[in-house]
Design a protein around this motif. Structure first.
Motif, mmCIF file in Angstrom:
data_model
loop_
_atom_site.group_PDB
_atom_site.id
_atom_site.type_symbol
_atom_site.label_atom_id
_atom_site.label_comp_id
_atom_site.label_asym_id
_atom_site.label_seq_id
_atom_site.Cartn_x
_atom_site.Cartn_y
_atom_site.Cartn_z
ATOM 1 N N VAL A 251 51.507 -43.698 -63.623
ATOM 2 C CA VAL A 251 52.494 -44.373 -64.961
ATOM 3 C C VAL A 251 52.939 -45.334 -65.469
ATOM 4 O O VAL A 251 53.435 -45.956 -66.198
ATOM 5 C CB VAL A 251 53.388 -42.636 -64.284
ATOM 6 C CG1 VAL A 251 54.623 -43.329 -65.190
ATOM 7 C CG2 VAL A 251 52.837 -41.588 -64.271
ATOM 8 N N HIS A 252 53.080 -46.172 -64.039
ATOM 9 C CA HIS A 252 53.465 -47.978 -63.959
ATOM 10 C C HIS A 252 52.931 -48.309 -65.509
ATOM 11 O O HIS A 252 53.277 -49.205 -65.358
ATOM 12 C CB HIS A 252 54.199 -47.765 -62.381
ATOM 13 C CG HIS A 252 55.057 -49.605 -62.066
ATOM 14 N ND1 HIS A 252 55.435 -49.402 -61.879
ATOM 15 C CD2 HIS A 252 56.049 -50.100 -63.909
ATOM 16 C CE1 HIS A 252 56.062 -50.651 -61.331
ATOM 17 N NE2 HIS A 252 56.808 -50.330 -63.227
ATOM 18 N N TYR A 253 51.834 -48.546 -64.558
ATOM 19 C CA TYR A 253 50.354 -49.771 -65.010
ATOM 20 C C TYR A 253 49.950 -49.001 -66.151
ATOM 21 O O TYR A 253 50.073 -49.689 -67.200
ATOM 22 C CB TYR A 253 49.412 -50.392 -64.132
ATOM 23 C CG TYR A 253 48.358 -50.923 -65.021
ATOM 24 C CD1 TYR A 253 48.426 -52.670 -65.027
ATOM 25 C CD2 TYR A 253 47.318 -50.543 -65.035
ATOM 26 C CE1 TYR A 253 47.553 -53.293 -65.066
ATOM 27 C CE2 TYR A 253 46.637 -51.433 -65.553
ATOM 28 C CZ TYR A 253 47.052 -52.477 -65.591
ATOM 29 O OH TYR A 253 46.217 -53.505 -66.793
ATOM 30 N N ASN B 29 56.932 -59.766 -66.342
ATOM 31 C CA ASN B 29 57.562 -59.877 -65.073
ATOM 32 C C ASN B 29 55.797 -58.378 -64.011
ATOM 33 O O ASN B 29 56.137 -58.713 -63.005
ATOM 34 C CB ASN B 29 58.494 -58.800 -65.440
ATOM 35 C CG ASN B 29 59.477 -59.362 -65.243
ATOM 36 O OD1 ASN B 29 60.005 -60.768 -64.343
ATOM 37 N ND2 ASN B 29 60.558 -58.638 -65.647
ATOM 38 N N HIS B 30 56.200 -57.471 -64.953
ATOM 39 C CA HIS B 30 54.995 -56.267 -64.871
ATOM 40 C C HIS B 30 53.543 -57.309 -64.144
ATOM 41 O O HIS B 30 53.205 -56.769 -63.144
ATOM 42 C CB HIS B 30 54.485 -55.488 -65.420
ATOM 43 C CG HIS B 30 56.039 -54.489 -65.444
ATOM 44 N ND1 HIS B 30 56.946 -54.610 -66.613
ATOM 45 C CD2 HIS B 30 55.804 -54.159 -64.786
ATOM 46 C CE1 HIS B 30 57.722 -52.928 -66.490
ATOM 47 N NE2 HIS B 30 57.160 -53.094 -65.474
ATOM 48 N N GLU B 31 52.682 -58.186 -65.414
ATOM 49 C CA GLU B 31 51.747 -59.093 -64.840
ATOM 50 C C GLU B 31 51.740 -59.479 -63.117
ATOM 51 O O GLU B 31 50.704 -59.126 -62.358
ATOM 52 C CB GLU B 31 51.563 -60.565 -66.027
ATOM 53 C CG GLU B 31 51.644 -59.394 -66.518
ATOM 54 C CD GLU B 31 49.813 -59.643 -67.134
ATOM 55 O OE1 GLU B 31 49.421 -57.827 -66.280
ATOM 56 O OE2 GLU B 31 48.825 -60.239 -67.175
ATOM 57 N N GLY C 41 65.933 -53.193 -63.114
ATOM 58 C CA GLY C 41 65.799 -54.956 -62.755
ATOM 59 C C GLY C 41 64.804 -54.889 -62.111
ATOM 60 O O GLY C 41 64.165 -54.344 -60.857
ATOM 61 N N TRP C 42 64.976 -56.737 -61.475
ATOM 62 C CA TRP C 42 63.747 -56.989 -60.266
ATOM 63 C C TRP C 42 64.666 -57.845 -59.377
ATOM 64 O O TRP C 42 65.544 -58.799 -59.273
ATOM 65 C CB TRP C 42 63.307 -57.913 -61.484
ATOM 66 C CG TRP C 42 62.501 -56.949 -62.418
ATOM 67 C CD1 TRP C 42 62.810 -56.708 -63.300
ATOM 68 C CD2 TRP C 42 61.227 -56.896 -62.349
ATOM 69 N NE1 TRP C 42 61.576 -55.979 -64.302
ATOM 70 C CE2 TRP C 42 60.811 -56.040 -63.728
ATOM 71 C CE3 TRP C 42 60.075 -57.070 -61.459
ATOM 72 C CZ2 TRP C 42 59.586 -56.125 -64.025
ATOM 73 C CZ3 TRP C 42 58.940 -56.012 -62.018
ATOM 74 C CH2 TRP C 42 58.785 -55.708 -62.324
ATOM 75 N N ALA C 43 63.848 -58.374 -57.720
ATOM 76 C CA ALA C 43 64.440 -59.166 -56.846
ATOM 77 C C ALA C 43 63.968 -59.873 -57.492
ATOM 78 O O ALA C 43 61.601 -59.308 -57.171
ATOM 79 C CB ALA C 43 65.072 -58.066 -56.230
ATOM 80 N N VAL D 268 59.718 -58.090 -57.091
ATOM 81 C CA VAL D 268 59.893 -56.739 -56.338
ATOM 82 C C VAL D 268 60.449 -55.611 -57.701
ATOM 83 O O VAL D 268 61.437 -56.325 -58.223
ATOM 84 C CB VAL D 268 59.942 -55.977 -54.944
ATOM 85 C CG1 VAL D 268 61.723 -56.610 -55.177
ATOM 86 C CG2 VAL D 268 60.425 -54.939 -55.134
ATOM 87 N N ASP D 269 60.012 -55.352 -58.541
ATOM 88 C CA ASP D 269 60.399 -54.252 -58.722
ATOM 89 C C ASP D 269 61.345 -52.832 -58.641
ATOM 90 O O ASP D 269 61.075 -52.494 -57.908
ATOM 91 C CB ASP D 269 59.397 -52.922 -60.181
ATOM 92 C CG ASP D 269 59.732 -52.375 -61.633
ATOM 93 O OD1 ASP D 269 60.607 -52.161 -61.389
ATOM 94 O OD2 ASP D 269 58.631 -52.991 -62.283
ATOM 95 N N VAL D 270 62.462 -53.249 -59.139
ATOM 96 C CA VAL D 270 63.636 -52.146 -58.364
ATOM 97 C C VAL D 270 64.023 -50.923 -59.295
ATOM 98 O O VAL D 270 65.401 -50.557 -59.559
ATOM 99 C CB VAL D 270 64.547 -52.549 -57.700
ATOM 100 C CG1 VAL D 270 63.809 -53.197 -56.575
ATOM 101 C CG2 VAL D 270 65.822 -53.287 -58.700
ATOM 102 N N GLU E 73 63.962 -46.757 -61.481
ATOM 103 C CA GLU E 73 63.424 -45.778 -60.483
ATOM 104 C C GLU E 73 62.488 -45.909 -61.035
ATOM 105 O O GLU E 73 60.920 -45.314 -59.750
ATOM 106 C CB GLU E 73 64.497 -44.767 -61.088
ATOM 107 C CG GLU E 73 65.687 -45.266 -60.653
ATOM 108 C CD GLU E 73 67.092 -44.152 -60.652
ATOM 109 O OE1 GLU E 73 66.303 -43.396 -61.678
ATOM 110 O OE2 GLU E 73 67.602 -44.155 -60.106
ATOM 111 N N HIS E 74 61.660 -46.118 -62.121
ATOM 112 C CA HIS E 74 59.764 -46.188 -62.779
ATOM 113 C C HIS E 74 59.195 -46.445 -61.914
ATOM 114 O O HIS E 74 58.030 -45.973 -61.492
ATOM 115 C CB HIS E 74 60.055 -46.480 -63.656
ATOM 116 C CG HIS E 74 59.692 -47.826 -63.886
ATOM 117 N ND1 HIS E 74 59.704 -47.997 -65.394
ATOM 118 C CD2 HIS E 74 58.686 -48.736 -63.401
ATOM 119 C CE1 HIS E 74 59.476 -49.308 -65.511
ATOM 120 N NE2 HIS E 74 59.289 -49.502 -64.049
ATOM 121 N N ALA E 75 59.944 -47.758 -60.805
ATOM 122 C CA ALA E 75 58.738 -48.077 -59.739
ATOM 123 C C ALA E 75 58.448 -47.395 -58.657
ATOM 124 O O ALA E 75 57.533 -46.812 -57.874
ATOM 125 C CB ALA E 75 58.957 -49.144 -59.526
HETATM 126 MN MN MN3 Z 1 58.609 -51.412 -63.762
#
Ligand code: MN3
Length: 226
Positions: free
Chosen positions: A45-47, A100-102, A148-150, A182-184, A186-188
């Motif tokens: 789902v994510h990728y 970010n996802h790459e 968001g992301w850390a 790190v993807d935070v 919720e879909h992650a």
């Molecule tokens: Mn994501």
């Protein structure tokens, strides 16, 4: 933007140099390979769906504007204000999502690597210990309100700093390299861990590719020093 900043920021192993039409870099592992830490359904789902959607929406937004087809992902993110007003928000959100996802997907591995090299040294220097670094990254990930992301970043001198961003904001406009992200959203994690962001973080941390992270760090330094 100076040439130095441009060169520095575009060479961060984040595929920031690619141009229209954008594509997702193939995963260096199968979607099932990160189980049990990140399950196959989450990865698919994510990728396959969500990350690809950012790519598709970015390409669709830029399609009518060939004058921007030679702009790198990083340059788009750094010069949003130079784009037509009608696509600024769409490009910001979707180029950010691609950027970010790459970094996120290319920074994972099923190989259970260990921190090493110059990055491991710098983590101990800048955070006091590896354990303290992990605790602070986790706190940042847990405290991110909403999506968001850390991110662990390095400045041009190799000093490390933790940064959080909301939604699909990125560190691309700043003179830092992203090293680990790190993807935070919720879909992650929601499909596998429901509301347990804590458990997701602990399992995500186990599949961080420390060899890749160290390469990101070395490239960051080398590109600055060239
Ligand atoms: Mn994501």
């Amino acid at each position: 933007m100076t040439n130095l900043e441009n060169k520095f920021g575009d060479n961060n192993n984040n595929n920031g140099e690619q141009t229209y039409p954008f594509t997702l870099t193939p995963l260096p592992y199968s979607t099932i390979a990160l189980e049990p830490f990140i399950n196959a359904k989450t990865m698919q789902v994510h990728y396959d769906t969500l990350a690809q959607r950012y790519v598709d929406r970015l390409n669709a937004a830029l399609k009518p504007f060939p004058q921007f087809h030679q702009w790198s992902l990083t340059n788009l993110l750094r010069n949003i204000d130079k784009l037509p007003a009608a696509i600024q928000k769409t490009v910001h959100n979707n180029a950010g999502g691609v950027y970010n996802h790459e970094l996120y997907f290319q920074g994972l591995t099923p190989d259970l690597t260990k921190p090493k090299g110059g990055l491991f040294y710098a983590i101990q220097r800048d955070f006091g210990s590896f354990e303290e670094f992990k605790a602070r990254l986790k706190a940042m990930a847990m405290n991110q309100f909403g999506s968001g992301w850390a991110i662990l970043t390095s400045d041009p001198q190799g000093y490390l700093k933790l940064v959080s961003v909301s939604n699909q904001d990125t560190v691309a406009p700043y003179n830092v390299c992203p090293i680990i992200i790190v993807d935070v959203w919720e879909h992650a994690y929601f499909l596998q861990y429901l509301a347990d962001r804590d458990i997701y973080f602990e399992n995500w941390f186990k599949v961080v590719d420390w060899d890749k992270a160290n390469v990101n760090y070395e490239n960051c330094l080398n590109n600055y020093l060239d």
